[in-house]
Design an enzyme around this catalytic site. Structure first.
Site, PDB file in Angstrom:
ATOM      1  N   ASP A 268      81.442  50.773  40.292  1.00  0.00           N
ATOM      2  CA  ASP A 268      80.258  51.358  41.472  1.00  0.00           C
ATOM      3  C   ASP A 268      79.662  49.741  41.654  1.00  0.00           C
ATOM      4  O   ASP A 268      78.819  49.849  42.237  1.00  0.00           O
ATOM      5  CB  ASP A 268      79.173  51.748  40.349  1.00  0.00           C
ATOM      6  CG  ASP A 268      77.869  52.597  41.044  1.00  0.00           C
ATOM      7  OD1 ASP A 268      78.049  53.450  41.850  1.00  0.00           O
ATOM      8  OD2 ASP A 268      76.316  52.586  40.709  1.00  0.00           O
TER       9      ASP A 268
ATOM     10  N   LEU B 214      72.316  56.177  43.788  1.00  0.00           N
ATOM     11  CA  LEU B 214      71.252  56.019  45.088  1.00  0.00           C
ATOM     12  C   LEU B 214      72.535  54.793  46.404  1.00  0.00           C
ATOM     13  O   LEU B 214      71.908  54.937  47.197  1.00  0.00           O
ATOM     14  CB  LEU B 214      70.165  55.822  45.488  1.00  0.00           C
ATOM     15  CG  LEU B 214      68.613  56.720  45.168  1.00  0.00           C
ATOM     16  CD1 LEU B 214      67.999  56.767  44.680  1.00  0.00           C
ATOM     17  CD2 LEU B 214      69.193  58.059  45.967  1.00  0.00           C
ATOM     18  N   ARG B 215      73.169  54.277  45.412  1.00  0.00           N
ATOM     19  CA  ARG B 215      74.245  53.231  46.210  1.00  0.00           C
ATOM     20  C   ARG B 215      74.519  53.870  47.319  1.00  0.00           C
ATOM     21  O   ARG B 215      74.728  52.602  47.713  1.00  0.00           O
ATOM     22  CB  ARG B 215      74.442  52.735  44.935  1.00  0.00           C
ATOM     23  CG  ARG B 215      74.152  51.685  43.615  1.00  0.00           C
ATOM     24  CD  ARG B 215      74.842  50.879  43.645  1.00  0.00           C
ATOM     25  NE  ARG B 215      73.519  50.091  41.936  1.00  0.00           N
ATOM     26  CZ  ARG B 215      74.695  50.370  40.854  1.00  0.00           C
ATOM     27  NH1 ARG B 215      74.748  51.586  40.099  1.00  0.00           N
ATOM     28  NH2 ARG B 215      73.893  49.263  39.759  1.00  0.00           N
ATOM     29  N   GLY B 216      75.235  54.174  47.576  1.00  0.00           N
ATOM     30  CA  GLY B 216      75.759  55.128  48.488  1.00  0.00           C
ATOM     31  C   GLY B 216      74.824  54.938  50.191  1.00  0.00           C
ATOM     32  O   GLY B 216      75.180  54.420  51.140  1.00  0.00           O
TER      33      GLY B 216
END
Length: 342
Positions: free
Chosen positions: A199, A280-282
């Protein structure tokens, strides 16, 4: 070899090369994960890019080669604090570092080591910088990252999140900046990568051995020419590498002035929800990668086309596994893009 293989001479692997350029323009993306077959130019591409980047200005005498123009938390280094407290600081021009992290490396070799004997007997804090210190402001490359030992994975997760390396031994502590572009490569068939580390990579690309005969022949021809005379081969590609260097430098200058409109952000969030991206890193990665791509291409703003181009590498490693859908993650994202943005 002392002369790296020219980045521009790499044949094929366009997705990987574009992702590396994006990571070089915008380090905040969080690095790059390259998964696939052995011998497909993964480490060659990283070293080639680092070699063509302009030398970086560093504080003379700083063990972490800090940026002399850094301020605030970015300049939180004991060496720089000591040097800047004296006379006018001197600077050096240094190559952008590319540091290999071996699978069997000890914790002290990665983090650095404090000399406890001298500290206790003489009251002097002596620190031997490790691989993370050497990689500061450059690239940390981990081959077979999916086979990395768990204790090293934990260390990398902490440092990648904070941008700072903290060493604590017997009541003594030391910290130094450790911000680098993390690049990992591996073959998924040899083992899974821990989700916590996966991630942390901003982009993920897949590489395959080319099946096109003409492309394979060209790879062999160029590699053979390089190994016979690295200097002469590199000279042939010097102009092409210079163009890539200018492209990166110009993109870095444009980056701060590029705005990402609410419509693009809405589309990014829409896609992440549609594919079931974790966290929410996407969205953050999509935004940063699309902006970096727009800067590389010299465009005035970030558009849906830029978002479409980076969607797969930004999200393929963030999808939840669906036992009822064995479709590859990249295909799932492309399908969602087609349905949402047709």
């Amino acid at each position: 070899m002392s002369t790296p293989y020219p980045f521009s001479a790499l044949v094929g692997q366009d997705e990987m090369k574009r992702a590396i350029l994006i990571a070089a323009v915008e380090p905040a993306i969080g690095g790059l994960l390259v998964l696939g077959d052995r011998g497909t130019g993964k480490s060659t591409a990283v070293r080639g890019l680092a070699a063509l980047l302009p030398k970086m200005k560093a504080v003379h005498g700083c063990r972490y080669h800090c940026d002399p123009e850094a301020s605030g938390a970015s300049a939180a280094c004991e060496d720089c604090a000591r040097l800047k407290a004296g006379a006018r600081i001197k600077t050096d021009l240094l190559p952008v570092p590319v540091v290999d992290l071996p699978l069997g490396a000890s914790e002290d070799r990665v983090l650095g080591a404090l000399d406890l004997e001298r500290a206790l007997s003489q009251g002097v804090k002596v620190f031997e910088p490790g691989l993370l210190a050497r990689a500061h402001r450059g690239f940390l490359y981990i081959d077979e990252v999916n086979l990395l030992e768990d204790h090293l994975v934990d260390l990398l997760i902490d440092v990648a999140a904070s941008g700072e390396n903290v060493i604590e031994r017997e009541g003594m502590s030391l910290r130094h900046p450790a911000r680098f572009v993390l690049i990992g490569s591996g073959n998924p068939e040899e083992g899974e990568l821990r989700p916590q580390l996966q991630d942390r990579f901003g982009l993920s690309v897949e590489v395959r051995t080319p099946s096109d005969i003409a492309q394979r022949v060209e790879v062999v021809r160029r590699r053979d020419a390089y190994e016979r005379d690295p200097a002469a081969f590199s000279a042939q590609w010097a102009k092409a590498d210079a163009r890539v260097r200018r492209q990166i430098l110009q993109a870095r200058e444009r980056l701060a002035g590029l705005a990402v409109g609410d419509d693009v952000l809405h589309r990014a969030a829409e896609l992440c929800v549609a594919v079931g991206s974790d966290g929410l890193r996407g969205e953050l990665t999509l935004m940063r990668a699309a902006r970096a791509l727009a800067a590389l291409e010299g465009d005035a703003g970030v558009t849906l086309d830029h978002l479409r181009e980076v969607a797969v590498p930004a999200l393929r490693h963030r999808l939840r596994r669906n036992p009822l859908d064995d479709t590859a993650s990249g295909e799932r994202i492309e399908r969602a893009v087609t349905e949402l943005w047709h």
